[in-house]
Design an enzyme around this catalytic site. Structure first.
Site, PDB file in Angstrom:
ATOM      1  N   TYR A  10       0.860  -1.181   0.000  1.00 52.60           N
ATOM      2  CA  TYR A  10       0.000   0.000   0.000  1.00 52.60           C
ATOM      3  C   TYR A  10       0.895   1.229   0.000  1.00 52.60           C
ATOM      4  CZ  TYR A  10      -3.994  -3.025   1.103  1.00 52.60           C
ATOM      5  OH  TYR A  10      -4.983  -3.992   1.062  1.00 52.60           O
ATOM      6  N   GLU A  11       0.438   2.331  -0.603  1.00 53.81           N
ATOM      7  CA  GLU A  11       1.339   3.475  -0.801  1.00 53.81           C
ATOM      8  C   GLU A  11       1.757   4.133   0.510  1.00 53.81           C
ATOM      9  OE1 GLU A  11      -0.735   6.088  -3.408  1.00 53.81           O
ATOM     10  OE2 GLU A  11      -2.123   6.772  -1.891  1.00 53.81           O
ATOM     11  N   SER A  12       1.118   3.769   1.612  1.00 53.36           N
ATOM     12  CA  SER A  12       1.540   4.277   2.919  1.00 53.36           C
ATOM     13  C   SER A  12       2.877   3.678   3.348  1.00 53.36           C
ATOM     14  CB  SER A  12       0.457   3.963   3.965  1.00 53.36           C
ATOM     15  OG  SER A  12       0.133   2.589   3.936  1.00 53.36           O
TER      16      SER A  12
END
Lengths: 289, 258, 289, 258
Positions: D51-53
């Site tokens: 996930y881009e987090s």
């Protein structure tokens, strides 16, 4: 997904004649056992990349494995010159060695650019010095906003990156801790990666959520080689063998002495020899690791 | 009474005194490391020491033999990767003082650590630049520590590895640099500082018992002496005790290699 | 060296009218309490920078603190639009809001470039899309080795960076853990930095040698504000208030309702109000933190 | 017997089936997240979810409501900073499949998530691009999941936020891209794939009970249908059970917001 192999199989699977090979480890975790295996397998015409070529590359160069060195500082830390490196550069023995010379900052940025999928790195440096005059791979880019000029170097994208790490888990993930150097960037910048480790664990267990881990799908081969960093060290496993760094100066000073030492300690030995060094220099586990 | 001391102890004390608790230092091994830790253990307890191996705010109990000794990481606030060290910390302008040295230096404190003779046909191949080019560009100011001799203090460098004051005057500014460059050259004989105008390194302080003639005899260019020349204060008993304890601890930890 | 202050003093010391302010926190650790304090102090003409302007900037924009927004995604995550942001952009209420719009990758690289002391960032992106047509700050650079063209954006160098972190120690060092976002880069890229924290500890104690820590000399002010990230969360301290994110949609939908809510919950309250949210949403400490 | 299912469940199952255990997926929240975790919990246990987090190899037990839920970090192999995520992992070419969606899509699978109307005088201001421009450039291939309607499947985008196949043909290659771009567009009615020549998105599979007319009625351009058109297999009982358990766990964890 990384495969667990013997060191011999791992080197055979990842290093071929003519490859560009980056063996990293910044004082800590230098992959010496893998270097010995490359020598035993008689690899030739390698382009060796490393920020700080020290004993590991003195050995590879002295045994004739390399035709080119990409580096930023070549010496025996705290001791003096690398006699085999100097003999190759100054006298072409056992064969000539081409140099591509950078600064530490340029090398570190070039690995980071390789890991980031860019063909070049930009840095503030090389102003007013002579390296750009002798290295055509030091160029410039202009900031499209301020008009300032910056140094640019090509990204490092080795065929193979080789590092030594503390632990791998059963899934083939690799944990690096302590002095990290450029190992993560070298692995992510390379087409293939070989990692030797001190220990294989079932699972890394409780750890920082931000632990420095290379997922198994970024690594080609993992080999379990206890002591594999000697004479460098592995934090929490064994200390740096400072006496050996001092002793190397005499061992490498003349060609015959060097060859004799390499035969007795590398060509006629295997990776298991490193375990004895680990036992001899065993360090208490660090409080914080 | 005052203890006897060595030239190295004089150099180390002189370098340590130039540091203060607000400094963030990019430290090399050997003498700079001894000087920075001497400062930390005496008049500059707040000084922040950074080694290029990525260790930030390290407080080693013994001196490192290498730039990446475990002691540096174990006693650090934290340790970052080498790319981050060079990008966010050095190039990011976080370092106030960087230490450099070399095989050759010229009157403008440019340094050579790459080659004696021609680059492609070297008489002596030296280790290389390491981080010196960017340290010289990016640190707020540079302190240089070197032993003096005609062999190392030369009229003309065979190769410029790191920039001092270039050709002198406003050369650094003309290259777009906002950092000060070398502000102190500390030797076993004296202390040089750049002339405000020409930026030529000029003797401002002579160590006790050293003569101007000795300095000239060991310098490969006509030495300039400052008008208000002073004598370097000898190392104090405190400085010597702390420094010798540090070296003794280091010897115990590393054995004869220290 | 950072100074420990009240939130009011810390905001007064680091944020002035007309400043460029980056308040970061990627879902985790969003500095909401500091945002409320900026509103209470009536700051104006701010250029607000943030990858994901969500409720925190909807509040600042709706209260008229901002004249420009630099961003890459503006919405209420998983819920919908930010009504105050849209009202400012579509209708100029309470005042017009200029937009400088980027992609996440460009913003993340721009913060990293700012932290690295470079005036621009280089990335592989923006190919074949319209953002470069409406944002003159998206330009190109050419690789001096391959001739390839890459996107370039200006480095982000905010006057002030504001983040929320888990812990500060007595010396004023700041520990970030878990989802890190761009907080470290934002602080290192900024001239001044304000950090609100959940907890002040004597010493961070046993930790990874590579823990993500901002040394005190990179931070201007530290303020102890338990719960200061609410409705965002602080790993190991309290959970995300998902119900509030849903409720915000109705609160912010019309101007009067929004103003009434802001008066009752922000203008007439202080940072201590956040402690109650922390108690209400308290999470068990995470195994791994 | 076969369970009844919703259009969303059909979309989710169709997307999940397109993934395999060798994939490294850049996941968005909502349907892509459900599809990726459904794949992980059924036929693709080895799939790696990012996930881009910054969470790498996360194995959430419940679906995240946000891209940065604590659950993603707590169950991840490790979590890196957002700049590292975009530099080393996405731009570094480590991601095989990226998921995208948007407010508008055209026949070449270009997407708009920025504005309806003129950029400087918007009729509707949308959230913006997020990471879509670089996801569309850097992932090995792109899967798009969107509900069909004439409002969202348009003849001409008001704004190009992320590149699909551009103007079609070899447009991506002409821009220097080596990645495949959108290879699947999965809707509530059918599955589109790009025509090998023109790269126009073409219906290759129609969901059970859906007619070509319905698809045409909900698409803003003349729809092309593949010669070898097939019916999408309905979600299996296993797929439905696993997906519904996942949603039930998520509801228990998040309450009514889920």
């Amino acid at each position: 997904m990384s495969e667990l192999m013997s060191l011999a199989d791992a080197v055979a699977a990842t290093v071929s004649d003519g490859d560009t090979v980056a063996m990293e480890g910044f004082t800590h975790l230098i992959p010496h056992a893998a270097g010995h295996e490359i020598i035993r397998q008689g690899r030739r015409r390698l382009t060796l990349v490393r920020m700080t070529p020290d004993i590991i590359y003195d050995q590879l160069i002295g045994m004739g494995c390399a035709e080119k060195l990409v580096f930023s500082w070549g010496g025996n830390p705290g001791v003096g010159s690398l006699h085999r490196l100097r003999d190759a550069v100054e006298n072409g023995w056992p064969r000539p060695l081409a140099l591509e010379e950078h600064s530490h900052g340029a090398m570190a940025n070039a690995y980071a650019a390789g890991a980031a999928g860019l063909p070049f790195a930009v840095l503030r440096g090389y102003l007013g010095v002579d390296l750009p005059k002798v290295n055509p791979n030091i160029r410039t880019v202009t900031c499209p906003f301020t008009g300032e000029t910056f140094a640019a170097v090509p990204a490092l994208r080795p065929d193979t990156a080789i590092i030594h790490a503390l632990k791998a888990d059963r899934a083939g993930n690799v944990l690096i801790e302590g002095i990290l150097g450029v190992q993560k960037e070298a692995v992510l910048a390379a087409r293939r990666a070989l990692v030797t480790v001190e220990q294989i664990v079932e699972d890394f267990g409780p750890r920082s959520p931000n632990a420095v881990i290379l997922p198994s799908w970024t690594v080609t081969a993992v080999a379990h080689v206890p002591g594999g960093a000697h004479p460098s060290y592995a934090s929490g496993y064994y200390k740096r063998d400072n006496a050996f760094y001092l002793a190397w100066d005499a061992i490498a000073r003349d060609r015959d002495g060097f060859i004799a030492w390499m035969k007795a300690n590398v060509l006629d030995k295997g990776p298991e020899a490193f375990a004895a060094h680990r036992r001899r220099l065993a360090a208490p586990a660090e409080e914080r690791s | 009474m005052t203890l006897a001391y060595t030239a190295t102890e004089m150099m180390t004390a002189a370098a340590a005194r130039a540091l203060n608790s607000r400094d963030v230092c990019f430290v090399g091994i050997d003498l700079p490391s001894a000087a920075c830790n001497l400062a930390r253990l005496t008049h500059a307890p707040g000084i922040k020491l950074i080694y290029e191996s990525g260790t930030i705010e390290t407080k080693p109990n013994v001196l490192p033999l290498s730039i990446g000794d475990g002691e540096l990481c174990e006693t650090a606030l934290t340790t970052v990767s080498v790319p981050e060290m060079f990008r966010y910390w050095l190039q990011g302008g976080r370092v106030t003082v960087g230490f450099l040295g070399g095989a050759q230096i010229d009157r403008f404190a440019n340094l050579n650590t790459i080659v004696i003779g021609a680059y492609d046909k070297p008489a002596v191949r030296l280790p290389g630049s390491g981080g010196a080019p960017e340290i010289a560009n990016c640190c707020g100011e540079i302190f240089i520590t070197m032993r003096q001799s005609k062999r190392s203090f030369v009229d003309r460098l065979d190769f410029i590895t790191s920039l001092g004051h270039g050709e002198g005057g406003d050369h650094r500014a003309r290259l777009g640099l906002k950092t000060k460059g070398p502000t102190k050259l500390i030797t076993d004989l004296c202390v040089f500082e750049p002339d405000p105008e020409t930026r030529e390194m000029t003797v401002v302080s002579i160590h006790p018992g050293i003569t101007a003639e000795q300095i000239e005899a060991n310098t490969g260019w006509p030495v300039r002496f400052a008008a208000n020349l002073v004598e370097t204060p000898a190392p104090s008993d405190l400085e010597l005790r702390v420094l010798r304890d540090l070296h003794a601890r280091t010897k115990r930890a590393h054995g004869e290699q220290a």
